[in-house]
Write a protein that holds these residues in place. Structure first.
Motif, PDB file in Angstrom:
ATOM      1  N   LEU A 151       0.823  -1.213   0.000  1.00 25.54           N
ATOM      2  CA  LEU A 151       0.000   0.000   0.000  1.00 25.54           C
ATOM      3  C   LEU A 151       0.855   1.261   0.000  1.00 25.54           C
ATOM      4  N   ALA A 152       1.856   1.289   0.891  1.00 27.91           N
ATOM      5  CA  ALA A 152       2.712   2.474   0.965  1.00 27.91           C
ATOM      6  C   ALA A 152       3.480   2.668  -0.334  1.00 27.91           C
ATOM      7  N   ALA A 153       3.945   1.564  -0.949  1.00 27.67           N
ATOM      8  CA  ALA A 153       4.655   1.670  -2.227  1.00 27.67           C
ATOM      9  C   ALA A 153       3.742   2.221  -3.305  1.00 27.67           C
ATOM     10  N   GLY A 154       2.476   1.801  -3.298  1.00 32.92           N
ATOM     11  CA  GLY A 154       1.530   2.335  -4.270  1.00 32.92           C
ATOM     12  C   GLY A 154       1.292   3.820  -4.084  1.00 32.92           C
ATOM     13  N   LEU A 155       1.205   4.257  -2.834  1.00 29.88           N
ATOM     14  CA  LEU A 155       1.019   5.682  -2.560  1.00 29.88           C
ATOM     15  C   LEU A 155       2.211   6.490  -3.052  1.00 29.88           C
ATOM     16  N   VAL A 156       3.420   6.057  -2.651  1.00 27.98           N
ATOM     17  CA  VAL A 156       4.623   6.808  -3.022  1.00 27.98           C
ATOM     18  C   VAL A 156       4.801   6.834  -4.539  1.00 27.98           C
ATOM     19  N   GLY A 157       4.526   5.719  -5.173  1.00 23.81           N
ATOM     20  CA  GLY A 157       4.697   5.650  -6.621  1.00 23.81           C
ATOM     21  C   GLY A 157       3.821   6.622  -7.379  1.00 23.81           C
ATOM     22  N   ALA A 158       2.709   7.028  -6.760  1.00 21.85           N
ATOM     23  CA  ALA A 158       1.784   7.962  -7.425  1.00 21.85           C
ATOM     24  C   ALA A 158       1.960   9.400  -6.955  1.00 21.85           C
ATOM     25  N   CYS A 159       2.882   9.654  -6.035  1.00 19.63           N
ATOM     26  CA  CYS A 159       3.080  11.018  -5.526  1.00 19.63           C
ATOM     27  C   CYS A 159       3.863  11.848  -6.542  1.00 19.63           C
ATOM     28  N   ASP A 160       3.137  12.573  -7.372  1.00 15.54           N
ATOM     29  CA  ASP A 160       3.775  13.390  -8.402  1.00 15.54           C
ATOM     30  C   ASP A 160       3.437  14.864  -8.254  1.00 15.54           C
ATOM     31  N   GLY A 161       2.830  15.239  -7.084  1.00 13.16           N
ATOM     32  CA  GLY A 161       2.496  16.631  -6.852  1.00 13.16           C
ATOM     33  C   GLY A 161       1.178  17.063  -7.438  1.00 13.16           C
ATOM     34  N   GLU A 162       0.420  16.128  -8.058  1.00 12.50           N
ATOM     35  CA  GLU A 162      -0.859  16.486  -8.678  1.00 12.50           C
ATOM     36  C   GLU A 162      -2.036  16.139  -7.771  1.00 12.50           C
ATOM     37  N   ARG A 186      -4.964  11.989   0.147  1.00 14.99           N
ATOM     38  CA  ARG A 186      -6.302  11.424   0.369  1.00 14.99           C
ATOM     39  C   ARG A 186      -6.876  10.851  -0.933  1.00 14.99           C
ATOM     40  N   GLN A 187      -6.700  11.578  -2.027  1.00 20.17           N
ATOM     41  CA  GLN A 187      -7.183  11.075  -3.314  1.00 20.17           C
ATOM     42  C   GLN A 187      -6.469   9.793  -3.709  1.00 20.17           C
ATOM     43  N   LEU A 188      -5.178   9.740  -3.442  1.00 21.46           N
ATOM     44  CA  LEU A 188      -4.419   8.539  -3.765  1.00 21.46           C
ATOM     45  C   LEU A 188      -4.875   7.362  -2.917  1.00 21.46           C
ATOM     46  N   CYS A 189      -5.172   7.625  -1.657  1.00 19.53           N
ATOM     47  CA  CYS A 189      -5.667   6.557  -0.783  1.00 19.53           C
ATOM     48  C   CYS A 189      -7.017   6.031  -1.277  1.00 19.53           C
ATOM     49  N   SER A 190      -7.857   6.917  -1.789  1.00 19.01           N
ATOM     50  CA  SER A 190      -9.149   6.491  -2.331  1.00 19.01           C
ATOM     51  C   SER A 190      -8.948   5.582  -3.544  1.00 19.01           C
ATOM     52  N   GLY A 191      -7.992   5.943  -4.389  1.00 22.59           N
ATOM     53  CA  GLY A 191      -7.692   5.095  -5.541  1.00 22.59           C
ATOM     54  C   GLY A 191      -7.148   3.734  -5.121  1.00 22.59           C
ATOM     55  N   LEU A 192      -6.286   3.711  -4.118  1.00 23.69           N
ATOM     56  CA  LEU A 192      -5.750   2.441  -3.622  1.00 23.69           C
ATOM     57  C   LEU A 192      -6.849   1.585  -3.010  1.00 23.69           C
ATOM     58  N   ALA A 193      -7.806   2.231  -2.363  1.00 16.14           N
ATOM     59  CA  ALA A 193      -8.923   1.487  -1.760  1.00 16.14           C
ATOM     60  C   ALA A 193      -9.721   0.757  -2.837  1.00 16.14           C
ATOM     61  N   VAL A 194      -9.947   1.416  -3.975  1.00 13.43           N
ATOM     62  CA  VAL A 194     -10.679   0.780  -5.073  1.00 13.43           C
ATOM     63  C   VAL A 194      -9.881  -0.389  -5.636  1.00 13.43           C
ATOM     64  N   LEU A 195      -8.566  -0.170  -5.853  1.00 14.53           N
ATOM     65  CA  LEU A 195      -7.730  -1.217  -6.443  1.00 14.53           C
ATOM     66  C   LEU A 195      -7.606  -2.440  -5.544  1.00 14.53           C
ATOM     67  N   THR A 196      -7.536  -2.215  -4.251  1.00 17.17           N
ATOM     68  CA  THR A 196      -7.319  -3.324  -3.314  1.00 17.17           C
ATOM     69  C   THR A 196      -8.602  -3.827  -2.686  1.00 17.17           C
ATOM     70  N   GLU A 197      -9.716  -3.168  -3.042  1.00 13.70           N
ATOM     71  CA  GLU A 197     -11.023  -3.560  -2.515  1.00 13.70           C
ATOM     72  C   GLU A 197     -11.036  -3.522  -0.982  1.00 13.70           C
ATOM     73  N   GLN A 198     -10.509  -2.420  -0.454  1.00 14.51           N
ATOM     74  CA  GLN A 198     -10.512  -2.188   0.991  1.00 14.51           C
ATOM     75  C   GLN A 198     -11.237  -0.873   1.265  1.00 14.51           C
ATOM     76  N   PRO A 199     -11.782  -0.718   2.474  1.00 16.07           N
ATOM     77  CA  PRO A 199     -12.371   0.576   2.823  1.00 16.07           C
ATOM     78  C   PRO A 199     -11.311   1.675   2.816  1.00 16.07           C
ATOM     79  N   SER A 200     -11.684   2.877   2.385  1.00 16.68           N
ATOM     80  CA  SER A 200     -10.728   4.000   2.331  1.00 16.68           C
ATOM     81  C   SER A 200     -10.122   4.293   3.698  1.00 16.68           C
ATOM     82  N   ALA A 201     -10.963   4.226   4.736  1.00 17.84           N
ATOM     83  CA  ALA A 201     -10.458   4.513   6.078  1.00 17.84           C
ATOM     84  C   ALA A 201      -9.362   3.535   6.482  1.00 17.84           C
ATOM     85  N   GLN A 202      -9.493   2.288   6.044  1.00 21.14           N
ATOM     86  CA  GLN A 202      -8.488   1.272   6.376  1.00 21.14           C
ATOM     87  C   GLN A 202      -7.179   1.567   5.649  1.00 21.14           C
TER      88      GLN A 202
END
Length: 521
Positions: free
Chosen positions: A471-482, A486-502
């Motif tokens: 999860l952390a690698a996915g977040l860092v990999g998408a950190c491009d300043g755009e 929070r938006q990145l976490c929402s995208g990871l939640a969809v990809l991993t089928e986990q709740p955003s809060a988790q």
């Protein structure tokens, strides 16, 4: 105990005479007596040997006919050799030997005329009373005046010795953050090295030292470089009682020395207190001298009893100060190694009866307090600009770091302060970007679909390595300043089928760490 006696009281410090100082500054520049010029004059082999305090190659190079003005000045000052007056007059045409005599930088050595290697028979000789050598950074070039080193004196140093540019002063200069500020203090200035660095980013500078001799050298060093500072005599913070500063730097007398009459007490390293009490008390007192948002940067030793955690020991210094603190332990020595280091420091040699007596005194002193290790590190303190709780970060980093560290320290202070003053919601609502010096490594079995290890490596600063989960690698990999975190976490939640809060709960601690350490900005 019979210990080696330091040399007799050294010659009087030089004095500041404005016309002669101006002439000497111009002469030294024309003679190419600069850091680069001296390196060229000596060559790489002799330069490296002299840096290791092995003078013979430099003595041979500087004795050659036609070696040049920079070589002659190296022979006179760092190497401590007598040189002929006519040669010196030619190397420094405005100043000459007569001007150096008036300044107190040299004294006559007529008895050695014609005897010193490389001298001209029948000519008067002069010998340096102090050390004068070039020192600089990529931006600045200075000359530093101090007492003669062991190479020049040929024996143990005087207890009044005023140190030139040493390893500790270079470390402090390299780690000091340099924001542009109004008021700065160099506490324990010695010959004034830190004031030279402060001149580039401060408006008003104050420097203090208990040693009047050190202040005399500092006056000459500053005059040689056209730097102004208010020099004050006194112990630690006493000369600036009631005043506040934006930046305080200090290479205090932190060396832990046996409190025995038969152990030499060198003014530049011994603060007259048992154990590490001097630095502990200094840390406790600094808050009152800092303006809100002000920074203090210092070096320190701390002694540790068997089984004691170093960070807990230093945390004890910080309790009740209200200061933010970032402390980096760079080295740990056992008591025998520490004793060897500082018994040698004054010029005493291993294997002599006096050295062994000093060695034993240190071991006895540590044994009396149950100390088995001594830590060395860099202490960065900051007075919060508001009434918030202070943050603390203590870490052990014994590996090489990228220099200079000052910009890294300043960025780290600002990042940690931002984190302390902003809630997690603002952290998540910020679009972060991976720093330019960060790379990612993925390690796995050949043919495997997924890596076993994902880690980030920091190319600069403290050169950290941070291991990440998926999860952390996915977040860092998408950190491009755009997109925000929070938006990145929402995208990871969809990809991993986990709740955003988790997902947020899982990545938030890593996000804070990466921002604090400068891998994300």
């Amino acid at each position: 105990m019979s210990s080696p006696r330091p040399t007799d009281r050294p010659p009087a410090p030089p004095t500041v005479l404005e016309p002669e100082i101006a002439d000497l500054r111009a002469d030294l520049g024309d003679a190419d007596y600069t850091v680069d010029g001296l390196a060229r004059a000596l060559g790489s082999v002799a330069s490296a040997a002299l840096h290791r305090e092995q003078p013979l190659p430099a003595l041979r190079v500087t004795a050659r006919p036609g070696a040049g003005s920079a070589a002659l000045l190296c022979r006179l000052f760092p190497l401590g050799q007598a040189v002929p007056v006519p040669d010196l007059d030619a190397a420094l045409p405005r100043t000459g030997a007569r001007g150096l005599l008036r300044l107190g930088l040299v004294e006559r050595d007529d008895e050695g005329a014609g005897e010193a290697e490389g001298s001209t028979a029948g000519h008067d000789l002069v010998r340096a009373t102090c050390d004068l050598r070039p020192y600089g950074t990529e931006q600045y070039m200075w000359w530093v005046v101090s007492d003669r080193s062991e190479i020049a004196t040929g024996g143990p140093l005087s207890t009044e010795h005023v140190l030139g540019v040493g390893g500790a002063s270079s470390t402090l200069a390299g780690w000091t953050p340099r924001p542009r500020v109004e008021r700065a203090l160099d506490l324990g200035t010695g010959c004034g090295v830190q004031v030279l660095h402060l001149a580039g980013h401060t408006t008003y500078r104050t420097a203090s030292d208990l040693s009047e001799r050190a202040l005399a050298f500092a006056r000459v060093t500053l005059a040689m470089n056209g730097v102004e500072a208010d020099l004050r005599a006194g112990s630690l913070l006493e000369p600036v009682s009631g005043e506040q500063f934006d930046l305080i730097v200090s290479n205090p007398p932190f060396v832990i020395t046996p409190r025995r009459d038969d152990v030499p007490r060198y003014e530049y390293r011994d603060g007259g207190r048992a154990g590490d009490a001097l630095v502990a008390d200094l840390v406790a007192d600094l808050a009152a001298q800092l303006r809100p948002g002000g920074i203090a940067q210092l070096l320190a030793n701390w002694e540790l009893v068997e089984g004691e955690d170093w960070s807990e020991h230093v945390h004890g210094w910080l309790r009740g100060t209200g200061l933010d603190a970032w402390v980096v332990q760079r080295e740990v020595q056992d008591v025998a190694e520490y004793a060897e280091t500082w018994a040698r420091d004054g010029g005493h040699r291993s294997g002599t009866p006096g050295f062994d007596a000093l060695y034993a005194a240190w071991l006895d002193d540590f044994a009396a307090r149950g100390v088995d290790r001594v830590g060395f590190g860099v202490v960065t303190l900051q007075r919060p600009g508001s009434g918030r709780e202070p943050w603390r970060h203590l870490e052990h980093v014994p590996t090489p770091v990228a220099g200079p560290m000052g910009p890294v320290v300043l960025a780290g202070l600002r990042a940690r302060t931002w984190l302390a003053e902003h809630p997690d919601d603002e952290l998540l609502d910020t679009p972060w970007q991976v720093a330019a010096d960060v790379t990612e490594e993925r390690v796995g079995r050949p043919g495997a679909d997924d890596p076993q290890v994902i880690q980030l490596r920091q190319g600069g600063g403290l050169r950290r390595t941070v291991r990440l989960d998926t999860l952390a690698a996915g977040l860092v990999g998408a950190c491009d300043g755009e997109l925000t975190a929070r938006q990145l976490c929402s995208g990871l939640a969809v990809l991993t089928e986990q709740p955003s809060a988790q997902v947020v709960s899982a990545v938030l601690p890593v996000l804070r760490e990466l921002v604090a350490d400068g891998l994300l900005h």
